[in-house]
Write an enzyme that holds these catalytic residues in place. Structure first.
Site, PDB file in Angstrom:
ATOM      1  N   GLU A  37       0.832  -1.205   0.000  1.00  0.00           N
ATOM      2  CA  GLU A  37       0.000   0.000   0.000  1.00  0.00           C
ATOM      3  C   GLU A  37       0.869   1.260   0.000  1.00  0.00           C
ATOM      4  O   GLU A  37       0.377   2.370   0.146  1.00  0.00           O
ATOM      5  CB  GLU A  37      -0.929  -0.015   1.221  1.00  0.00           C
ATOM      6  CG  GLU A  37      -2.150  -0.906   1.045  1.00  0.00           C
ATOM      7  CD  GLU A  37      -1.818  -2.370   0.777  1.00  0.00           C
ATOM      8  OE1 GLU A  37      -1.077  -2.955   1.590  1.00  0.00           O
ATOM      9  OE2 GLU A  37      -2.282  -2.907  -0.226  1.00  0.00           O
TER      10      GLU A  37
ATOM     11  N   ASP B 186      -7.518  -5.231  -5.031  1.00  0.00           N
ATOM     12  CA  ASP B 186      -6.588  -5.565  -3.943  1.00  0.00           C
ATOM     13  C   ASP B 186      -6.717  -7.013  -3.476  1.00  0.00           C
ATOM     14  O   ASP B 186      -6.700  -7.300  -2.286  1.00  0.00           O
ATOM     15  CB  ASP B 186      -6.729  -4.621  -2.735  1.00  0.00           C
ATOM     16  CG  ASP B 186      -5.650  -4.875  -1.684  1.00  0.00           C
ATOM     17  OD1 ASP B 186      -4.483  -5.085  -2.073  1.00  0.00           O
ATOM     18  OD2 ASP B 186      -5.966  -4.876  -0.480  1.00  0.00           O
TER      19      ASP B 186
ATOM     20  N   ARG C 119      -7.393 -14.782  -1.963  1.00  0.00           N
ATOM     21  CA  ARG C 119      -8.213 -13.634  -1.566  1.00  0.00           C
ATOM     22  C   ARG C 119      -9.337 -13.422  -2.573  1.00  0.00           C
ATOM     23  O   ARG C 119     -10.434 -12.983  -2.213  1.00  0.00           O
ATOM     24  CB  ARG C 119      -7.329 -12.375  -1.514  1.00  0.00           C
ATOM     25  CG  ARG C 119      -6.514 -12.189  -0.252  1.00  0.00           C
ATOM     26  CD  ARG C 119      -7.061 -11.091   0.647  1.00  0.00           C
ATOM     27  NE  ARG C 119      -6.798  -9.753   0.186  1.00  0.00           N
ATOM     28  CZ  ARG C 119      -5.767  -8.989   0.566  1.00  0.00           C
ATOM     29  NH1 ARG C 119      -4.882  -9.457   1.430  1.00  0.00           N
ATOM     30  NH2 ARG C 119      -5.639  -7.753   0.127  1.00  0.00           N
TER      31      ARG C 119
ATOM     32  N   ASN D 106      -0.779  -7.358  -4.153  1.00  0.00           N
ATOM     33  CA  ASN D 106      -1.370  -6.431  -5.119  1.00  0.00           C
ATOM     34  C   ASN D 106      -0.322  -5.582  -5.841  1.00  0.00           C
ATOM     35  O   ASN D 106       0.701  -5.229  -5.285  1.00  0.00           O
ATOM     36  CB  ASN D 106      -2.353  -5.494  -4.405  1.00  0.00           C
ATOM     37  CG  ASN D 106      -1.657  -4.538  -3.440  1.00  0.00           C
ATOM     38  OD1 ASN D 106      -1.324  -4.923  -2.329  1.00  0.00           O
ATOM     39  ND2 ASN D 106      -1.416  -3.308  -3.853  1.00  0.00           N
TER      40      ASN D 106
ATOM     41  N   TRP E 253       4.132 -10.930   1.750  1.00  0.00           N
ATOM     42  CA  TRP E 253       3.983 -10.876   3.206  1.00  0.00           C
ATOM     43  C   TRP E 253       3.238 -12.073   3.795  1.00  0.00           C
ATOM     44  O   TRP E 253       2.899 -12.056   4.975  1.00  0.00           O
ATOM     45  CB  TRP E 253       3.303  -9.565   3.587  1.00  0.00           C
ATOM     46  CG  TRP E 253       1.995  -9.321   2.891  1.00  0.00           C
ATOM     47  CD1 TRP E 253       1.814  -8.771   1.648  1.00  0.00           C
ATOM     48  CD2 TRP E 253       0.688  -9.610   3.392  1.00  0.00           C
ATOM     49  NE1 TRP E 253       0.479  -8.711   1.349  1.00  0.00           N
ATOM     50  CE2 TRP E 253      -0.234  -9.218   2.402  1.00  0.00           C
ATOM     51  CE3 TRP E 253       0.206 -10.166   4.572  1.00  0.00           C
ATOM     52  CZ2 TRP E 253      -1.615  -9.362   2.555  1.00  0.00           C
ATOM     53  CZ3 TRP E 253      -1.168 -10.308   4.736  1.00  0.00           C
ATOM     54  CH2 TRP E 253      -2.069  -9.915   3.736  1.00  0.00           C
TER      55      TRP E 253
ATOM     56  N   THR F 254       4.196  -7.443  -3.054  1.00  0.00           N
ATOM     57  CA  THR F 254       4.904  -7.792  -1.819  1.00  0.00           C
ATOM     58  C   THR F 254       4.547  -9.219  -1.406  1.00  0.00           C
ATOM     59  O   THR F 254       3.559  -9.794  -1.861  1.00  0.00           O
ATOM     60  CB  THR F 254       4.626  -6.789  -0.698  1.00  0.00           C
ATOM     61  OG1 THR F 254       3.219  -6.625  -0.554  1.00  0.00           O
ATOM     62  CG2 THR F 254       5.270  -5.447  -0.999  1.00  0.00           C
TER      63      THR F 254
ATOM     64  N   TRP G  75     -10.933 -14.973  11.441  1.00  0.00           N
ATOM     65  CA  TRP G  75      -9.588 -14.455  11.125  1.00  0.00           C
ATOM     66  C   TRP G  75      -8.559 -15.251  11.924  1.00  0.00           C
ATOM     67  O   TRP G  75      -7.543 -14.745  12.380  1.00  0.00           O
ATOM     68  CB  TRP G  75      -9.522 -12.958  11.460  1.00  0.00           C
ATOM     69  CG  TRP G  75      -8.512 -12.167  10.688  1.00  0.00           C
ATOM     70  CD1 TRP G  75      -7.183 -11.996  11.000  1.00  0.00           C
ATOM     71  CD2 TRP G  75      -8.720 -11.416   9.494  1.00  0.00           C
ATOM     72  NE1 TRP G  75      -6.568 -11.205  10.061  1.00  0.00           N
ATOM     73  CE2 TRP G  75      -7.495 -10.827   9.123  1.00  0.00           C
ATOM     74  CE3 TRP G  75      -9.846 -11.191   8.670  1.00  0.00           C
ATOM     75  CZ2 TRP G  75      -7.350 -10.021   7.981  1.00  0.00           C
ATOM     76  CZ3 TRP G  75      -9.694 -10.391   7.555  1.00  0.00           C
ATOM     77  CH2 TRP G  75      -8.456  -9.821   7.214  1.00  0.00           C
TER      78      TRP G  75
ATOM     79  N   TRP H 279      -6.407  -6.344  10.092  1.00  0.00           N
ATOM     80  CA  TRP H 279      -7.131  -5.455   9.168  1.00  0.00           C
ATOM     81  C   TRP H 279      -8.612  -5.349   9.547  1.00  0.00           C
ATOM     82  O   TRP H 279      -9.160  -4.246   9.655  1.00  0.00           O
ATOM     83  CB  TRP H 279      -6.956  -5.951   7.731  1.00  0.00           C
ATOM     84  CG  TRP H 279      -7.497  -5.031   6.680  1.00  0.00           C
ATOM     85  CD1 TRP H 279      -8.107  -3.812   6.878  1.00  0.00           C
ATOM     86  CD2 TRP H 279      -7.459  -5.230   5.268  1.00  0.00           C
ATOM     87  NE1 TRP H 279      -8.447  -3.252   5.669  1.00  0.00           N
ATOM     88  CE2 TRP H 279      -8.065  -4.097   4.663  1.00  0.00           C
ATOM     89  CE3 TRP H 279      -6.970  -6.255   4.450  1.00  0.00           C
ATOM     90  CZ2 TRP H 279      -8.194  -3.966   3.275  1.00  0.00           C
ATOM     91  CZ3 TRP H 279      -7.094  -6.126   3.063  1.00  0.00           C
ATOM     92  CH2 TRP H 279      -7.715  -4.995   2.497  1.00  0.00           C
TER      93      TRP H 279
HETATM   94 CA    CA Z   1      -2.708  -5.366  -0.472  1.00  0.00          CA
END
Ligand code: CA
Length: 598
Positions: A196, A322, A349, A280, A262, A260, A492, A556
């Site tokens: 981001e 995203d 996602r 993204n 992550w 990225t 989550w 998030w």
């Molecule tokens: Ca992202």
């Protein structure tokens, strides 16, 4: 038709993988990952199944489970990941400031040592989605911590003393660390965060003994950066060609191109291959980066020793939503349509469950694991391309005009919270989000170290529904859900399946739940001190089975609570949807350890 195609690709894969060496494999961890009495890596084992063969706690007696002991981390905000258990020690990590506690199980969890790094707290402001950290790794008598400020540090597992440290990236340009390290062979691997902030994604390998960088592989750029071989690296069986990591970009945008890394990394020691995903493309405003934006949103298979890419597959070319591709890659050897195959299964996602042959990178299946998914109608298995629904394009409407009712929302049908796979039932257990969004792209200029988002989002449950979460048992061959439990908020928390016929998972209200692995019947629940976004693990000590989980709401989805945000579109759109969560729980990191008495 289908059979012929498989046969052709099998030949290709056999050629590709014939000369295999596992000389560098770290024998200690290869053995330890099969020892159910310990929990030696964040996802339980190299295949990332989060499955345990322990069965002292089982579907008959789990109703008698109770708290054995608990431990406060003293840290607020989101506690993702989970502790490791190595011998008689448990290693517990926290979000920023990234404390590590070594708890001695032979002394009722007494603190053997604590490590707290010194970090500039300016890094808090550039962590997009709470100050989370997904856990530490263990190898060769050391604990490895990936700090928020990108520093990788090796600690003596007995004393907590620093053996070495290495700086992976630069927080001044928005680079941060949230992922758990992965140890494979004699290397410790870490990916970066900051998609981001216009950060360019990379995966980096360090020598576990010295901290010296061994290789770095970027997600985009020329072949010398991506470590791709134009002839040998393949995408769906074809050579990628020269500098493919520049091909889907206009001008120099690839330098701010995100991708990225992550999430989680899996490892197949038999072929010396690591598997992970990239996130993204930068920015979130698709109009500012025409092209496929390779290789964002991509599944990567790389040689562990050299970092060279074996194959890639881009799930969401030219992302408009995203849908980071960073979720875990689960390596499963099983029958697929009548044939034994080495599979890679990935719940993205973007809402599709991908099944790939991990040897060849062939795409075998891709089906929606949440029926709400509406940005694409299907995935074409031949081209690998999603069949997009034009009305759900965020680019088509133009800047400053929202596209409404897109499912899933940016945080996906599932985010980083890892699935579990039980070889006993043959089912995956998916901790799911059930969230849709309005997405309004806006023009954004790049300023190093500042958000480079370029979109305003609003999130809410699918039309006519109220639950933001689903816990789903999924048959990977039928590509269908077998049962599901609706949850008011996202699940989550990474579940744990065991040979006791039980699956454990946590809820954002704070419940640890145990359900029947076959039927989904809830057999036990206990409300822990804070919402659970951590992953469940299990181990034995003194011959007795325990189940452990970190509570500590945030991440998030709960960024509103964690960071004190209140606008509906704050927290990259999550704050409004999860506003009701504060009626159920509060912040605070706590480890809770369960047992069945007797
Ligand atoms: Ca992202």
């Amino acid at each position: 038709m289908m059979k012929l195609r498989y046969a052709g690709l099998l030949c290709a894969s056999a050629m590709l993988l014939a000369p295999v060496s596992s000389a560098s494999a770290n024998d200690e961890l290869l053995t330890m990952q099969t020892d159910a009495s310990q929990w030696v890596m964040p996802l339980g084992n190299y295949s990332s199944t989060r499955f345990s063969t322990l069965k002292q706690i089982n579907r008959d007696n789990v109703k008698n489970m109770r708290v054995a002991w608990s431990f406060s981390t003293g840290v607020l905000r989101g506690h993702e990941g989970g502790p490791l258990v190595i011998g008689n020690m448990m290693y517990v990590h926290t979000p920023f400031p990234n404390k590590v506690f070594a708890l001695d199980l032979s002394k009722d969890g007494a603190i053997a040592w604590t490590y707290e790094p010194r970090q500039d707290n300016k890094v808090i402001a550039i962590m997009c989605c709470d100050t989370v950290n997904r856990g530490v790794a263990y190898a060769a008598g050391k604990i490895f911590l990936h700090q928020s400020d990108t520093t990788l540090v090796a600690l003596d597992a007995k004393t907590g003393k620093v053996a070495w440290s290495a700086v992976d990236g630069d927080p001044n340009v928005g680079e941060t660390g949230t992922s758990a390290p992965t140890i494979a062979g004699n290397l410790v691997l870490i990916g970066n965060s900051g998609g981001e902030f216009g950060v360019r994604g990379h995966m980096t390998a360090y020598d576990i003994a010295t901290g010296k960088q061994v290789w770095r592989a970027y997600s985009q750029g020329p072949d010398s950066d991506t470590l791709m071989d134009p002839k040998k690296t393949t995408v769906l069986g074809k050579a990628v060609g020269k500098d493919s990591g520049l091909a889907g970009w206009k001008g120099d945008q690839w330098k701010l191109g995100g991708g990225t890394t992550w999430g989680w990394t899996s490892f197949d020691p038999t072929t010396n291959t690591i598997f992970y995903g990239s996130g993204n493309p930068g920015t979130w405003n698709p109009a500012q980066r025409p092209g496929d934006n390779r290789w964002s949103m991509t599944i990567w298979a790389r040689d562990l020793t050299t970092g060279k890419a074996k194959w890639v597959y881009q799930m969401t070319p030219h992302d408009e939503w995203d849908y980071d591709g960073i979720n875990e890659m689960v390596l499963v050897d099983r029958q697929w349509k009548g044939k034994d195959r080495k599979l890679l299964v990935h719940f993205d996602r973007n809402g599709f469950a991908y099944v790939m042959d991990r040897m060849s990178g062939e795409l075998l299946g891709a089906e929606k694991f949440d029926p709400a998914v509406n940005w694409a109608s299907s995935v074409d298995l031949k081209t690998g391309l999603p069949v997009r629904v034009p009305e759900m394009s965020t680019e088509k409407t133009g800047e400053d005009i929202p596209t409404k009712g897109i499912c899933p929302a940016a945080l996906g049908s599932k985010d980083q919270q890892p699935v579990s796979y039980s070889p006993d039932t043959g089912l995956f257990y998916i901790p799911g989000n059930h969230v849709c969004m309005d997405y309004e792209p806006t023009k954004v200029a790049y300023v190093a170290g500042s958000p480079y988002v370029g979109a305003t989002l609003l999130m809410y449950p699918p039309k006519g529904e109220t639950n933001l979460g689903r816990f789903v048992a999924w048959d990977p061959v039928a590509q269908k859900s077998v049962w599901e439990i609706k949850e008011q908020f996202s699940v989550w928390s990474g579940p744990l399946a065991t040979s006791g016929g039980v699956v454990f998972y946590g809820t954002m209200e704070g419940y640890l739940k145990a359900v029947d692995a076959k039927t989904g019947e809830v057999l036990y629940r206990f409300k822990t001190p804070s919402g659970i976004i951590g992953n469940i693990n299990t181990y034995t000590f003194g011959g007795k089975q325990y189940v452990a989980v970190l509570s500590g709401v945030g991440g998030w989805a709960a960024i509103g609570m964690a960071a004190g945000l209140s606008g509906d579109t704050d927290g990259l759109g999550a704050v409004g949807a999860y506003r009701g969560l504060s009626d159920y729980t509060n912040l605070g990191g706590t480890l809770t350890v369960f047992e069945v008495p007797g």
